[in-house]
Enzyme design. Sequence first.
Site, mmCIF file in Angstrom:
data_model
loop_
_atom_site.group_PDB
_atom_site.id
_atom_site.type_symbol
_atom_site.label_atom_id
_atom_site.label_comp_id
_atom_site.label_asym_id
_atom_site.label_seq_id
_atom_site.Cartn_x
_atom_site.Cartn_y
_atom_site.Cartn_z
ATOM 1 C CB CYS A 161 -1.011 0.094 1.128
ATOM 2 S SG CYS A 161 -2.393 1.184 1.168
ATOM 3 C CD GLU A 216 -1.206 -6.288 5.001
ATOM 4 O OE1 GLU A 216 -1.538 -5.253 5.309
ATOM 5 O OE2 GLU A 216 -0.654 -6.522 3.828
ATOM 6 C CG HIS A 253 -3.608 -3.738 2.853
ATOM 7 N ND1 HIS A 253 -2.506 -3.140 3.855
ATOM 8 C CD2 HIS A 253 -4.188 -2.534 2.333
ATOM 9 C CE1 HIS A 253 -2.749 -1.851 4.064
ATOM 10 N NE2 HIS A 253 -3.518 -1.384 3.236
#
Length: 578
Positions: free
Chosen positions: A399, A536, A534
Site C-alpha cells: 500500500c 497480508e 494488502h
Amino acid sequence: MKYVVVSGGVISGIGKGVLASSTGMLLKTMGLKVTSIKIDPYMNLDAGTMSPLEHGECFVLNDGGETDLDLGNYERYLNIELTRDHNITTGKMYQYVISKERKGDYLGKTVQVVPHLTNAIQDWIERISKIPVDNTGLEPDVCIIELGGTVGDIESAPFVEALRQFQFRVGKENFCLIHVSLVPVIHGEQKTKPTQAAIKDLRSLGLTPDMIAVRCSETLELPTIEKIAMFCHVEPEQVINVYDVNSTYHVPILLHEQNLLATLDKKLKLHEQCEILPNLKVKGDHLFQNWSHLCSNFDSSVDTVEIALVGKYTHLKDSYLSVIKALEHSSMKLSKKLQINWIESSDLEDPVNNKKQWEILKKSHGVLVPGGFGSRGIEGMILAANYARVNKIPYLGVCLGLQVATIEFARNVLNIENGSSCEFDDTLDPINDEKAIVVYMPEIDQKNLGGTMRLGLRPTIFIDGLSDHSKIKKIYGDYSSVSERHRHRYEINPKLCSRLEEKGLKFVGKDESFQRCEILELDNHPYYVGTQYHPEYKSKVLDPSPPFYGLLAAAAGVMDEKFLQDCVNNKQNEEVMF
C-alpha cells in the site's frame, strides 16, 4: 447450532482471540463447520477511524468491513471468510435499535437497554451465526463468540446480560462458556485469587463458566488447578492451563493435549453432529497433521532470515499484526527462523544520530515497508526503498510501501525533483503537476473518513507483455488475475505509468480498467515488489500470502527458477486442506 462463548477476566489483552481461534480450529478437526463472531464494546461503528497506536491493526474483510484484528485470527486459523456483520460493536447495536425506533417498529414502547437492546444483540448473533463462511456454502455447526474487553467493565454490561439470556434462548445444552483468566506468579508462587474474584464477578452476572482457561507464564501446578476447581465450582479437568509457549500456533496443540474437545463434547454433545459428516473427518485429521508439521518447522528452524520492517507505528506491534503473521506463515513454510528488525521510519531520516538504525537496516536480508497514513516518517521510508533498490536487497512495499517506492524511483531515476504524494503535499496539482506521483482517487469521498476508502476484495489483472517474466506472477501460480483486499484513498498517478515502465519499474498488475496500478515489479532485481492492496489480510497459516512468501524466499536466497516453477505447480495443483 452450538455456541461457544469466550470471555475474559482480570486484565484485557489476555489472549481471548487466540484461544477462541484455536478452539475453532480444533472443532474443525472433528469435521464441524465453524464460524466466529467478535463483540467489541466500544461506541465506534467499526475500527476504520481508530488509531493503530491505540487499538492495533484495523483488519479488512472481503466485503470491505473494517473490523477488530481478532477477525484476522479467526480467518487465519479457520480458513473462513467473514463479513462486517461478524464484528458487533456497541455503536452498531445502538444505531440498529435507534433506526428501528425511528421507523416505529417498537409500536410506541419505551425503548430500553433491557429488553430491546439485549434482544437485538441476541437476534443479531442468531442471524449472523447461520451465514455460510466457507466454500461448502453450508450453514455452520458451531459459532465461536468472543466477548471483547473484561467482564465487569461498564461498557460490556449489555452484552453480558444478552449472553445470559441467550443461554436460555438456545438451550443450555447448546451453550458453552469458556472464561479466560490469569494466574500471576509472585515470588515463585502461583496466585489464584485474581481468578477466583473474576469467576465470582462472572457468576454474579448470571454466567457460570463451563471451562476456565488459565493464562500463566508457567505450567500450572496440580494444587493450583485443584484450588481453582474447588473455589470456582468446576471439575479439575475443566481447568485448562494455557501457559506460555514458543508461538501462538502451538496453542491448538496445547489445548488438544489437555482434552479440550472431550470437555466440549461432554457439554455440547458434538459427536452427534460429527456422525453426519464422516467425509469431512479425514480432512480434519489432515488439517491437524499439517498444523503440527508447521509448528515442528517453527521449533526446529535453524537458518535465520532477518526482515527490516520500516514502519510508522512500530511502538505498538499489534499495529502490524497481519503483516507479522504473513511473515510467520511464510517463514514456517520455508522452515526458516524469522527475525523482524523493527525500524521506526522517522529514525532513518537522521542518519547521523541514528547510525544504529541504519546498521540494522543494512544487515537485514530483506526490507518491508507496510501501509500507513500521514506524512510523518515518509522520507525515511523513501530512503529505505532507495537502499533496497540500489543495493539489490529484496523489498516488499504494501500500500503506502508501493507508493513510496514509486516516489523514490520517480525522484532518482526520472529526475522529478521533490516528487511526492498529494497526501503529503496538498499544494500539488494532480492533473498538471508532474511532481504529483501519487494522487487522490477521484471517486473517494474527501470529507468523511469512516468507511470511505477503496475497501474490500478487488481483482488485479496481470498485464500481458509486462508480466511475461514476472516473479510475483509465478509465485501467485501464474494465474491471469488474483483477488486481494484493499484499504486506501490514494493511487499512483496513471499519467506517469508509461514513463516509469520505460525505465524498468513495471506495473505488472492493474485493475479491471487497466488504469489503476496494483502491482509494481522492478526489472533486474532479485525481488522488488509493491502491492497497492494488502496481501497480508488473506494470508493463512497453511497457505501463506504469495508476496510475503516471495520476500522471505528471496531474502533466504532460495528463489531460483525451480522455486518459481514449484510455486506454479503447487498453486495450481493444491488440494483443499480445510
